[in-house]
Design a protein around this motif. Structure first.
Motif, PDB file in Angstrom:
ATOM      1  N   THR A 169      -9.042  -7.312   5.324  1.00  0.00           N
ATOM      2  CA  THR A 169      -9.902  -6.079   4.699  1.00  0.00           C
ATOM      3  C   THR A 169      -9.168  -5.560   3.471  1.00  0.00           C
ATOM      4  OG1 THR A 169     -10.400  -5.541   7.181  1.00  0.00           O
ATOM      5  CG2 THR A 169     -10.255  -3.715   5.646  1.00  0.00           C
ATOM      6  N   LEU A 170      -7.850  -5.695   3.701  1.00  0.00           N
ATOM      7  CA  LEU A 170      -7.055  -4.887   2.445  1.00  0.00           C
ATOM      8  C   LEU A 170      -6.898  -5.773   1.387  1.00  0.00           C
ATOM      9  CD1 LEU A 170      -4.182  -2.996   4.346  1.00  0.00           C
ATOM     10  CD2 LEU A 170      -6.176  -2.185   3.433  1.00  0.00           C
ATOM     11  N   GLY A 171      -6.694  -7.055   1.666  1.00  0.00           N
ATOM     12  CA  GLY A 171      -6.550  -8.233   0.560  1.00  0.00           C
ATOM     13  C   GLY A 171      -5.419  -7.864  -0.210  1.00  0.00           C
ATOM     14  N   GLY A 172      -5.415  -7.918  -1.769  1.00  0.00           N
ATOM     15  CA  GLY A 172      -4.217  -7.264  -2.167  1.00  0.00           C
ATOM     16  C   GLY A 172      -3.950  -5.734  -2.431  1.00  0.00           C
ATOM     17  N   GLN A 173      -4.750  -5.036  -1.681  1.00  0.00           N
ATOM     18  CA  GLN A 173      -4.182  -3.721  -1.944  1.00  0.00           C
ATOM     19  C   GLN A 173      -3.042  -3.237  -1.141  1.00  0.00           C
ATOM     20  OE1 GLN A 173      -8.155  -1.941  -0.278  1.00  0.00           O
ATOM     21  NE2 GLN A 173      -8.253  -0.785  -2.246  1.00  0.00           N
ATOM     22  N   ALA A 174      -2.767  -4.037   0.005  1.00  0.00           N
ATOM     23  CA  ALA A 174      -1.527  -3.598   0.678  1.00  0.00           C
ATOM     24  C   ALA A 174      -0.989  -4.820   1.438  1.00  0.00           C
ATOM     25  CB  ALA A 174      -1.726  -2.498   1.534  1.00  0.00           C
ATOM     26  N   THR A 175       0.238  -4.764   1.813  1.00  0.00           N
ATOM     27  CA  THR A 175       0.745  -5.694   2.718  1.00  0.00           C
ATOM     28  C   THR A 175       0.916  -5.154   4.182  1.00  0.00           C
ATOM     29  OG1 THR A 175       2.511  -6.536   0.940  1.00  0.00           O
ATOM     30  CG2 THR A 175       3.008  -7.035   3.238  1.00  0.00           C
ATOM     31  N   ALA A 176       0.157  -6.164   5.320  1.00  0.00           N
ATOM     32  CA  ALA A 176       0.222  -5.810   6.443  1.00  0.00           C
ATOM     33  C   ALA A 176       0.834  -6.934   7.082  1.00  0.00           C
ATOM     34  CB  ALA A 176      -1.311  -5.823   7.039  1.00  0.00           C
ATOM     35  N   VAL A 177       1.835  -6.620   7.838  1.00  0.00           N
ATOM     36  CA  VAL A 177       2.695  -7.450   8.680  1.00  0.00           C
ATOM     37  C   VAL A 177       3.226  -6.676   9.978  1.00  0.00           C
ATOM     38  CG1 VAL A 177       4.764  -7.115   7.297  1.00  0.00           C
ATOM     39  CG2 VAL A 177       4.377  -9.153   8.583  1.00  0.00           C
ATOM     40  N   ARG A 178       3.560  -7.509  11.110  1.00  0.00           N
ATOM     41  CA  ARG A 178       4.189  -6.832  12.309  1.00  0.00           C
ATOM     42  C   ARG A 178       5.766  -7.027  11.968  1.00  0.00           C
ATOM     43  NH1 ARG A 178       3.160 -11.055  16.133  1.00  0.00           N
ATOM     44  NH2 ARG A 178       2.264 -12.044  14.273  1.00  0.00           N
ATOM     45  N   SER A 179       6.206  -5.791  12.153  1.00  0.00           N
ATOM     46  CA  SER A 179       7.789  -5.677  12.047  1.00  0.00           C
ATOM     47  C   SER A 179       8.598  -6.013  13.342  1.00  0.00           C
ATOM     48  CB  SER A 179       8.055  -4.227  11.513  1.00  0.00           C
ATOM     49  OG  SER A 179       7.839  -3.095  12.133  1.00  0.00           O
ATOM     50  N   GLN A 180       7.654  -5.545  14.470  1.00  0.00           N
ATOM     51  CA  GLN A 180       8.009  -5.835  15.921  1.00  0.00           C
ATOM     52  C   GLN A 180       6.766  -6.305  16.508  1.00  0.00           C
ATOM     53  OE1 GLN A 180      11.118  -5.425  16.867  1.00  0.00           O
ATOM     54  NE2 GLN A 180      11.958  -4.480  15.130  1.00  0.00           N
ATOM     55  N   SER A 181       7.056  -6.898  17.785  1.00  0.00           N
ATOM     56  CA  SER A 181       5.763  -7.206  18.593  1.00  0.00           C
ATOM     57  C   SER A 181       4.883  -6.195  18.809  1.00  0.00           C
ATOM     58  CB  SER A 181       6.216  -7.845  19.850  1.00  0.00           C
ATOM     59  OG  SER A 181       6.853  -6.848  20.673  1.00  0.00           O
ATOM     60  N   TYR A 182       5.226  -4.900  18.754  1.00  0.00           N
ATOM     61  CA  TYR A 182       4.477  -3.687  18.959  1.00  0.00           C
ATOM     62  C   TYR A 182       4.348  -2.781  17.952  1.00  0.00           C
ATOM     63  CZ  TYR A 182       9.462  -2.468  19.403  1.00  0.00           C
ATOM     64  OH  TYR A 182      10.876  -2.400  19.148  1.00  0.00           O
ATOM     65  N   TYR A 183       4.621  -3.066  16.631  1.00  0.00           N
ATOM     66  CA  TYR A 183       4.639  -2.392  15.465  1.00  0.00           C
ATOM     67  C   TYR A 183       3.763  -3.312  14.396  1.00  0.00           C
ATOM     68  CZ  TYR A 183       7.905   1.371  16.853  1.00  0.00           C
ATOM     69  OH  TYR A 183       8.478   2.265  17.529  1.00  0.00           O
ATOM     70  N   LEU A 184       2.760  -2.797  13.677  1.00  0.00           N
ATOM     71  CA  LEU A 184       2.038  -3.199  12.625  1.00  0.00           C
ATOM     72  C   LEU A 184       2.291  -2.479  11.528  1.00  0.00           C
ATOM     73  CD1 LEU A 184       0.239  -5.131  11.228  1.00  0.00           C
ATOM     74  CD2 LEU A 184      -1.749  -4.094  12.161  1.00  0.00           C
ATOM     75  N   ASP A 185       2.945  -2.983  10.335  1.00  0.00           N
ATOM     76  CA  ASP A 185       3.026  -2.031   9.373  1.00  0.00           C
ATOM     77  C   ASP A 185       2.280  -2.444   8.056  1.00  0.00           C
ATOM     78  OD1 ASP A 185       5.237  -1.079  10.627  1.00  0.00           O
ATOM     79  OD2 ASP A 185       6.683  -2.595   9.857  1.00  0.00           O
ATOM     80  N   VAL A 186       2.056  -1.306   7.332  1.00  0.00           N
ATOM     81  CA  VAL A 186       1.015  -1.479   6.099  1.00  0.00           C
ATOM     82  C   VAL A 186       1.821  -0.681   4.942  1.00  0.00           C
ATOM     83  CG1 VAL A 186      -1.099  -1.047   4.933  1.00  0.00           C
ATOM     84  CG2 VAL A 186      -1.366  -1.539   7.602  1.00  0.00           C
ATOM     85  N   THR A 187       2.278  -1.619   4.262  1.00  0.00           N
ATOM     86  CA  THR A 187       2.871  -1.181   3.091  1.00  0.00           C
ATOM     87  C   THR A 187       2.560  -1.388   1.513  1.00  0.00           C
ATOM     88  OG1 THR A 187       4.575  -2.987   3.220  1.00  0.00           O
ATOM     89  CG2 THR A 187       5.158  -0.978   4.284  1.00  0.00           C
ATOM     90  N   PRO A 188       2.948  -0.894   0.679  1.00  0.00           N
ATOM     91  CA  PRO A 188       2.443  -1.072  -0.886  1.00  0.00           C
ATOM     92  C   PRO A 188       2.419  -2.549  -1.246  1.00  0.00           C
ATOM     93  CG  PRO A 188       4.093   0.947  -0.819  1.00  0.00           C
ATOM     94  CD  PRO A 188       4.114   0.168   0.552  1.00  0.00           C
ATOM     95  N   PRO A 189       1.343  -2.913  -2.040  1.00  0.00           N
ATOM     96  CA  PRO A 189       1.392  -4.209  -2.509  1.00  0.00           C
ATOM     97  C   PRO A 189       2.305  -4.409  -3.477  1.00  0.00           C
ATOM     98  CG  PRO A 189      -0.226  -2.894  -3.568  1.00  0.00           C
ATOM     99  CD  PRO A 189       0.485  -1.815  -2.734  1.00  0.00           C
ATOM    100  N   GLY A 190       2.519  -6.050  -3.314  1.00  0.00           N
ATOM    101  CA  GLY A 190       3.550  -6.451  -4.378  1.00  0.00           C
ATOM    102  C   GLY A 190       5.055  -6.271  -4.178  1.00  0.00           C
ATOM    103  N   HIS A 191       5.436  -5.496  -2.956  1.00  0.00           N
ATOM    104  CA  HIS A 191       6.795  -5.079  -2.695  1.00  0.00           C
ATOM    105  C   HIS A 191       7.124  -5.391  -1.434  1.00  0.00           C
ATOM    106  CE1 HIS A 191       7.004  -3.091  -6.520  1.00  0.00           C
ATOM    107  NE2 HIS A 191       6.000  -2.725  -6.411  1.00  0.00           N
ATOM    108  N   ASN A 192       8.078  -6.159  -1.037  1.00  0.00           N
ATOM    109  CA  ASN A 192       8.355  -6.474   0.357  1.00  0.00           C
ATOM    110  C   ASN A 192      10.101  -6.822   0.386  1.00  0.00           C
ATOM    111  OD1 ASN A 192       8.777  -9.321  -0.556  1.00  0.00           O
ATOM    112  ND2 ASN A 192       6.662  -9.376  -0.571  1.00  0.00           N
ATOM    113  N   LYS A 193      10.281  -7.413   1.522  1.00  0.00           N
ATOM    114  CA  LYS A 193      11.844  -7.709   1.778  1.00  0.00           C
ATOM    115  C   LYS A 193      12.274  -8.770   0.962  1.00  0.00           C
ATOM    116  CE  LYS A 193      12.270  -6.136   6.200  1.00  0.00           C
ATOM    117  NZ  LYS A 193      13.068  -6.412   7.911  1.00  0.00           N
ATOM    118  N   GLY A 194      11.439  -9.449   0.312  1.00  0.00           N
ATOM    119  CA  GLY A 194      11.751 -10.499  -0.748  1.00  0.00           C
ATOM    120  C   GLY A 194      12.043 -10.018  -1.917  1.00  0.00           C
ATOM    121  N   THR A 195      11.213  -9.030  -2.437  1.00  0.00           N
ATOM    122  CA  THR A 195      11.376  -8.302  -3.856  1.00  0.00           C
ATOM    123  C   THR A 195      12.552  -7.505  -3.683  1.00  0.00           C
ATOM    124  OG1 THR A 195       9.835  -6.541  -3.278  1.00  0.00           O
ATOM    125  CG2 THR A 195       9.090  -8.580  -4.505  1.00  0.00           C
TER     126      THR A 195
END
Length: 270
Positions: A169-195
């Motif tokens: 749904t979000l495509g490149g608008q945001a990053t959506a990834v689980r941080s725990q088995s019970y949490y789904l996080d949506v954070t700003p695009p282009g920025h993550n733990k790698g950056t």
């Protein structure tokens, strides 16, 4: 393994035990890194308000990466670099999570907002980040101020399905990834733990080949991908473990400290 000059660690499920405790052995291991001239910092899906209590006991002097590294703050939690979710991505995330009946939290840099103060994971989050939520009736006034949107659920399969749909749904608008088995996080695009890893390595003037990263969840894979050496916790999923160079013990079995002691030993041979 190259000589390590910087260690970047996840927090929950990695640095802390299941009960959100920092063990004496983990604290001692970080202080040994400092003594050997190895940089150390943390990045987490946690909000800024949930990171401050770790800076002093770990003597962290480098920038810290809350919100999965999409923000960078100094050890006093003052913003160095901050990115917000696009309002359209925030609204789409809120709508999708509501459609699936998943409890929703919205974080600004200063606030944790929820419409349900009695949600299943609210007590857990309060204990983890040592802060209380602000209960509101409507997220609308905060859509343009969101650093992170979280869906929390005790149904891990539902969150996996929602993660996949959110990414589509979000495509490149945001990053959506689980941080725990019970949490789904949506954070700003282009920025993550790698950056975040890349930013701190650049700040120190070192190559990312000299960085070791350690974590336990899907959101840690971004830093595994750019680090010279990666370590998965024993409590990590099989998918995370297969992406790591090494697997340590679980977070309740001093896995973090064991990994740091291994790095110190390997560095001493070089």
């Amino acid at each position: 393994m190259n000589r390590i000059e910087l260690v970047v660690s996840d927090v929950d499920g990695t640095l802390l035990t299941r009960d959100k405790a920092l063990t004496d052995r983990a604290r001692a291991a970080v202080h040994q890194l400092h003594q050997r001239g190895i940089g150390f910092t943390i990045t987490s899906s946690r909000p800024t308000i949930g990171m401050h209590f770790l800076a002093a006991p770990l003597a962290i002097s480098l920038p810290i990466g809350p919100f999965n590294g999409s923000s960078i703050v100094d050890p006093q939690m003052k913003p160095i670099e901050q990115h917000l979710l696009p309002a359209s991505a925030t609204q789409s995330s809120l709508d999708l999570l509501a459609e699936y009946g998943i409890d929703i939290w919205l974080f600004t840099n200063e606030l944790w907002l929820t419409r349900n103060g009695h949600g299943e994971y609210v007590p857990h989050e309060k204990r983890a980040i040592k802060a209380d939520p602000t209960v509101i009736d409507d997220f609308t006034p905060y859509v343009t101020r969101a650093c992170k949107v979280v869906g929390s659920s005790s149904d891990p399969d539902l969150l996996i399905r929602c993660e996949q749909l959110m990414q589509e749904t979000l495509g490149g608008q945001a990053t959506a990834v689980r941080s725990q088995s019970y949490y789904l996080d949506v954070t700003p695009p282009g920025h993550n733990k790698g950056t975040f890893v890349q930013a701190i390595a650049k700040r120190l003037g070192i190559a990312t080949d000299a960085v070791a990263s350690i974590g336990d969840m899907q959101n840690d894979l971004a830093m595994f991908d750019v680090s010279g050496f990666s370590i998965a916790m024993g409590n990590a999923t099989d998918e995370v473990k297969k992406h790591a160079d090494r697997v340590t013990a679980s977070n309740d079995e001093e896995g973090f400290a064991i990994a740091m002691e291994m790095i110190l030993e390997e560095n001493s041979k070089r």
